[in-house]
Design a protein around this motif. Structure first.
Motif, PDB file in Angstrom:
ATOM      1  N   PRO A 252       0.846  -1.194   0.000  1.00 41.19           N
ATOM      2  CA  PRO A 252       0.000   0.000   0.000  1.00 41.19           C
ATOM      3  C   PRO A 252       0.881   1.244   0.000  1.00 41.19           C
ATOM      4  O   PRO A 252       2.055   1.190   0.387  1.00 41.19           O
ATOM      5  N   VAL A 253       0.335   2.354  -0.456  1.00 44.78           N
ATOM      6  CA  VAL A 253       1.050   3.633  -0.336  1.00 44.78           C
ATOM      7  C   VAL A 253       0.852   4.128   1.092  1.00 44.78           C
ATOM      8  O   VAL A 253      -0.283   4.348   1.531  1.00 44.78           O
ATOM      9  N   GLY A 254       1.958   4.285   1.810  1.00 43.60           N
ATOM     10  CA  GLY A 254       1.867   4.536   3.241  1.00 43.60           C
ATOM     11  C   GLY A 254       1.876   6.000   3.640  1.00 43.60           C
ATOM     12  O   GLY A 254       2.112   6.906   2.839  1.00 43.60           O
ATOM     13  N   GLU A 255       1.644   6.210   4.919  1.00 45.35           N
ATOM     14  CA  GLU A 255       1.546   7.556   5.481  1.00 45.35           C
ATOM     15  C   GLU A 255       2.862   8.313   5.385  1.00 45.35           C
ATOM     16  O   GLU A 255       2.881   9.514   5.074  1.00 45.35           O
ATOM     17  N   ILE A 256       3.981   7.632   5.653  1.00 46.39           N
ATOM     18  CA  ILE A 256       5.281   8.313   5.592  1.00 46.39           C
ATOM     19  C   ILE A 256       5.565   8.773   4.170  1.00 46.39           C
ATOM     20  O   ILE A 256       6.067   9.879   3.947  1.00 46.39           O
ATOM     21  N   THR A 257       5.243   7.928   3.199  1.00 45.45           N
ATOM     22  CA  THR A 257       5.436   8.306   1.801  1.00 45.45           C
ATOM     23  C   THR A 257       4.663   9.571   1.475  1.00 45.45           C
ATOM     24  O   THR A 257       5.201  10.511   0.855  1.00 45.45           O
ATOM     25  N   ARG A 258       3.416   9.635   1.867  1.00 44.61           N
ATOM     26  CA  ARG A 258       2.590  10.812   1.591  1.00 44.61           C
ATOM     27  C   ARG A 258       3.136  12.048   2.307  1.00 44.61           C
ATOM     28  O   ARG A 258       3.139  13.158   1.747  1.00 44.61           O
ATOM     29  N   GLN A 259       3.605  11.881   3.534  1.00 42.49           N
ATOM     30  CA  GLN A 259       4.167  13.016   4.259  1.00 42.49           C
ATOM     31  C   GLN A 259       5.407  13.558   3.555  1.00 42.49           C
ATOM     32  O   GLN A 259       5.604  14.778   3.447  1.00 42.49           O
ATOM     33  N   LEU A 260       6.242  12.658   3.055  1.00 40.70           N
ATOM     34  CA  LEU A 260       7.461  13.103   2.375  1.00 40.70           C
ATOM     35  C   LEU A 260       7.154  13.700   1.005  1.00 40.70           C
ATOM     36  O   LEU A 260       7.837  14.636   0.562  1.00 40.70           O
ATOM     37  N   GLN A 261       6.146  13.199   0.329  1.00 41.52           N
ATOM     38  CA  GLN A 261       5.739  13.845  -0.914  1.00 41.52           C
ATOM     39  C   GLN A 261       5.300  15.282  -0.651  1.00 41.52           C
ATOM     40  O   GLN A 261       5.626  16.194  -1.424  1.00 41.52           O
ATOM     41  N   GLN A 262       4.571  15.488   0.448  1.00 44.64           N
ATOM     42  CA  GLN A 262       4.172  16.852   0.805  1.00 44.64           C
ATOM     43  C   GLN A 262       5.393  17.687   1.159  1.00 44.64           C
ATOM     44  O   GLN A 262       5.461  18.883   0.824  1.00 44.64           O
ATOM     45  N   HIS A 263       6.368  17.082   1.830  1.00 48.15           N
ATOM     46  CA  HIS A 263       7.607  17.802   2.153  1.00 48.15           C
ATOM     47  C   HIS A 263       8.288  18.267   0.872  1.00 48.15           C
ATOM     48  O   HIS A 263       8.797  19.397   0.806  1.00 48.15           O
ATOM     49  N   TRP A 264       8.280  17.424  -0.156  1.00 46.62           N
ATOM     50  CA  TRP A 264       8.894  17.807  -1.436  1.00 46.62           C
ATOM     51  C   TRP A 264       8.146  18.985  -2.064  1.00 46.62           C
ATOM     52  O   TRP A 264       8.765  19.895  -2.618  1.00 46.62           O
ATOM     53  N   ARG A 265       6.830  18.966  -1.965  1.00 52.34           N
ATOM     54  CA  ARG A 265       6.056  20.100  -2.475  1.00 52.34           C
ATOM     55  C   ARG A 265       6.388  21.366  -1.684  1.00 52.34           C
ATOM     56  O   ARG A 265       6.494  22.463  -2.258  1.00 52.34           O
ATOM     57  N   ASN A 266       6.575  21.213  -0.383  1.00 51.56           N
ATOM     58  CA  ASN A 266       6.915  22.372   0.439  1.00 51.56           C
ATOM     59  C   ASN A 266       8.285  22.932   0.078  1.00 51.56           C
ATOM     60  O   ASN A 266       8.513  24.137   0.220  1.00 51.56           O
ATOM     61  N   LEU A 267       9.173  22.093  -0.403  1.00 43.04           N
ATOM     62  CA  LEU A 267      10.483  22.547  -0.853  1.00 43.04           C
ATOM     63  C   LEU A 267      10.393  23.355  -2.145  1.00 43.04           C
ATOM     64  O   LEU A 267      11.305  24.105  -2.486  1.00 43.04           O
ATOM     65  N   GLY A 268       9.306  23.158  -2.880  1.00 44.46           N
ATOM     66  CA  GLY A 268       9.118  23.900  -4.126  1.00 44.46           C
ATOM     67  C   GLY A 268       8.962  23.030  -5.340  1.00 44.46           C
ATOM     68  O   GLY A 268       8.723  23.541  -6.454  1.00 44.46           O
TER      69      GLY A 268
END
Length: 275
Positions: A252-268
């Motif tokens: 499954p696509v997990g919670e940590i993966t989603r959090q880090l994807q959001q972190h990448w968006r926050n980086l720009g």
């Protein structure tokens, strides 16, 4: 769009046939994602490049000059990947280091790869590669110019459904994917393979390690990876990619993966443009 290239600061498309990077793979490279004029992981790339130059006993480049050249080759590009290649330069035949090396510096810009949006949403399908990475602690972690192991690994499959391959060492320890570092949640703990024997220590991996300080950096067996509850890849060019399956094993696509994807968006970065 054709690539824009600078060789030692001058617009050119050629290097000398006597360059040690061509003759021996005697050099390093960095692939850096830019969004407009911003490179969110630039400092991590420069840190790795300087540390690797020191390990190879090669003069380190002027990072201010590299930044100016990166801006020049990406001018008017809204999204780009800059590859910086640094070799020990032209030398006489033979393996002996030049007494006074004059490194060759190549800076070139490309359009970023178009990673399908569904891979960021649903995950990438992977396979286990047959080739095994050779162990060489003196070179482990560096992004040196010899990528033949990865070339041969990627040649093992042509199925477009398979996006990546898992690379193991000669003791069947999981090291990485062919173009990315790997993370897995095993028994509730986030883990990434140790890279002190072989493999590339990616700058995206360094960003994840800095973001999640409780990550274990340790050996990872293939059995443990197959038993993981969540797996994802990190890449400075492509960002955070969930792993959907490895062979017959689904994740499954997990919670940590989603959090880090959001972190990448926050980086720009934006996932739609490949990073």
């Amino acid at each position: 769009m054709t690539a824009r290239m600078l060789v030692n600061g001058v617009a050119a498309e050629q290097v000398s046939a006597m360059d040690r990077g061509l003759a021996y793979g005697d050099g390093l490279f960095e692939s850096i994602r830019l969004v407009g004029t911003v490179a969110p992981l630039w400092s991590r790339h420069m840190h790795r490049l300087a540390a690797s130059c020191e390990r190879l006993r090669m003069p380190a480049p002027d990072t201010t000059q590299l930044w100016r050249e990166a801006q020049e080759v990406t001018r008017d590009m809204p999204h780009s990947v800059v590859r910086i290649t640094l070799t020990r330069g032209i030398g006489e035949r033979g393996y002996a280091l030049p007494v006074a090396p004059r490194p060759t510096r190549v800076v070139v810009a490309f359009a970023p790869p178009q990673t399908p949006r569904q891979i960021y949403a649903q995950g990438a399908r992977m396979r286990v590669c047959d080739i095994r990475l050779a162990e060489q602690p003196l070179l482990a972690g560096m992004k040196h110019l010899n990528r033949l192991e990865q070339v041969l690994a990627r040649a093992e499959w042509s199925d477009p459904v398979i996006a990546e391959g898992v690379l193991c060492d000669s003791h069947d320890r999981v090291i990485s994917a062919t173009m990315a570092n790997l993370f897995a949640v095993v028994d509730g703990e986030l883990l990434t393979p140790a890279l002190d024997r072989c493999g590339v220590a990616g700058v995206a991996r360094a960003e994840v390690l800095a973001t999640y300080t409780q990550i274990q950096v340790d050996e990872l067996t293939l059995d443990a990876l197959l038993g993981a509850s969540e797996v994802f890849l990190s890449s400075s060019v492509r960002g955070i990619l969930p792993v959907r399956s490895l062979g017959e094993r689904d994740y499954p696509v997990g919670e940590i993966t989603r959090q880090l994807q959001q972190h990448w968006r926050n980086l720009g970065f934006t996932m739609e443009q490949g990073g």
